[in-house]
Scaffold this motif. Structure first.
Motif, PDB file in Angstrom:
ATOM      1  N   PHE A  22      42.066  40.621  35.779  1.00 41.78           N
ATOM      2  CA  PHE A  22      41.946  39.176  35.572  1.00 41.78           C
ATOM      3  C   PHE A  22      42.964  38.650  34.560  1.00 41.78           C
ATOM      4  CE2 PHE A  22      37.265  39.679  36.811  1.00 41.78           C
ATOM      5  CZ  PHE A  22      37.541  39.369  38.134  1.00 41.78           C
ATOM      6  N   LEU A  23      43.713  39.553  33.949  1.00 41.46           N
ATOM      7  CA  LEU A  23      44.734  39.117  32.988  1.00 41.46           C
ATOM      8  C   LEU A  23      45.844  38.314  33.651  1.00 41.46           C
ATOM      9  CD1 LEU A  23      45.101  42.316  30.766  1.00 41.46           C
ATOM     10  CD2 LEU A  23      43.990  40.170  30.160  1.00 41.46           C
ATOM     11  N   LYS A  24      45.931  38.368  34.979  1.00 39.70           N
ATOM     12  CA  LYS A  24      46.967  37.592  35.658  1.00 39.70           C
ATOM     13  C   LYS A  24      46.743  36.096  35.518  1.00 39.70           C
ATOM     14  CE  LYS A  24      44.712  37.578  40.206  1.00 39.70           C
ATOM     15  NZ  LYS A  24      44.859  37.998  41.610  1.00 39.70           N
ATOM     16  N   TYR A  25      45.558  35.687  35.159  1.00 35.58           N
ATOM     17  CA  TYR A  25      45.273  34.270  34.945  1.00 35.58           C
ATOM     18  C   TYR A  25      45.687  33.819  33.546  1.00 35.58           C
ATOM     19  CZ  TYR A  25      42.503  34.896  39.171  1.00 35.58           C
ATOM     20  OH  TYR A  25      42.104  35.197  40.463  1.00 35.58           O
ATOM     21  N   PHE A  26      46.169  34.772  32.735  1.00 33.48           N
ATOM     22  CA  PHE A  26      46.597  34.443  31.380  1.00 33.48           C
ATOM     23  C   PHE A  26      48.099  34.640  31.185  1.00 33.48           C
ATOM     24  CE2 PHE A  26      42.141  35.663  31.150  1.00 33.48           C
ATOM     25  CZ  PHE A  26      41.593  34.603  30.447  1.00 33.48           C
ATOM     26  N   PHE A  27      48.683  35.639  31.864  1.00 33.56           N
ATOM     27  CA  PHE A  27      50.133  35.811  31.796  1.00 33.56           C
ATOM     28  C   PHE A  27      50.598  36.510  33.072  1.00 33.56           C
ATOM     29  CE2 PHE A  27      48.198  39.365  29.565  1.00 33.56           C
ATOM     30  CZ  PHE A  27      48.807  40.472  30.154  1.00 33.56           C
ATOM     31  N   GLY A  30      49.858  40.257  34.745  1.00 30.01           N
ATOM     32  CA  GLY A  30      48.838  40.880  33.907  1.00 30.01           C
ATOM     33  C   GLY A  30      47.893  41.752  34.702  1.00 30.01           C
ATOM     34  N   ASN A  31      47.731  41.439  36.010  1.00 33.99           N
ATOM     35  CA  ASN A  31      46.850  42.248  36.856  1.00 33.99           C
ATOM     36  C   ASN A  31      47.415  43.635  37.123  1.00 33.99           C
ATOM     37  OD1 ASN A  31      48.898  40.880  38.274  1.00 33.99           O
ATOM     38  ND2 ASN A  31      47.850  41.169  40.219  1.00 33.99           N
TER      39      ASN A  31
END
Length: 206
Positions: A22-27, A30-31
């Motif tokens: 879910f880090l792809k929604y922050f940078f 990130g996924n």
């Protein structure tokens, strides 16, 4: 450790690998970056190695599906780009002149936009469901295989025993290991057999 042979830290780490997507929604990316870091630094454990491979494979699969969908939409964009620009100009002109726009002129484009948004939303919901399910399975000390996932990185389904669950992945036994050594009898002959040999020699001498 519990009856699965996994420590609480192993389970938490397996769950974190999936949730890190879910880090792809922050940078950007990130996924991939988050799960890769957690996986590669602990991949000597079979349980962590399995969940790390599955998480990366699922994200690669979603990326491939997105590329395919975008490739299918490109011809529509190229062949109808001029019409789309004229529609935008028509909408802008209608806004300033305060007149209504015929819905039939936008029906095809609105349908395509609606289907694209609907498809993207379904993929988003599917990803959320699959990742949360995988995280819960990992937290329970269970294996999980993502649905509709292409195994770019091969994974093996194995049953973890208390002795091997938290340890390194088991290697296949070699031919030398599996070959059984011949048994050698080191026991000394019994006294009865010695007496029989002695008596037979005496008979022969007589």
């Amino acid at each position: 450790m519990d009856n699965t042979g996994l420590s609480k830290n192993d389970k938490s780490l397996g769950m974190a690998i999936h949730l890190a997507t879910f880090l792809k929604y922050f940078f950007p990316f990130g996924n991939f970056i988050g799960p890769l870091i957690l996986w590669t630094t602990n991949r000597e454990k079979a349980f962590i190695d399995h969940h790390g491979r599955e998480a990366i494979n699922f994200q690669l699969s979603l990326l491939l599906y997105g590329v395919i969908i975008a490739a299918l939409c490109l011809p529509f964009v190229f062949f109808h780009a001029g019409d789309f620009i004229s529609i935008l100009e028509h909408l802008d002109d209608a806004y300033y002149r305060s007149r209504s726009v015929n819905a039939n002129e936008l029906g095809g484009y609105l349908t395509v936009i609606f289907l694209a948004v609907l498809l993207a939303f379904c993929i988003f919901i599917f990803e959320i469901y699959a990742v949360i399910t995988a995280a819960m399975k990992a937290n329970n000390g269970e294996l999980y295989r993502y649905p509709l996932c292409i195994r770019f990185i091969k994974t093996e389904e194995a049953e973890f025993t208390p002795a091997t669950a938290g340890g390194p992945a088991s290697e296949e036994p070699t031919a030398t290991d599996s070959a059984s050594e011949p048994e050698v009898d080191f026991t000394e002959p019994s006294s009865s057999s010695n007496e029989q040999n002695t008596s037979s020699k005496n008979e022969q001498s007589s």
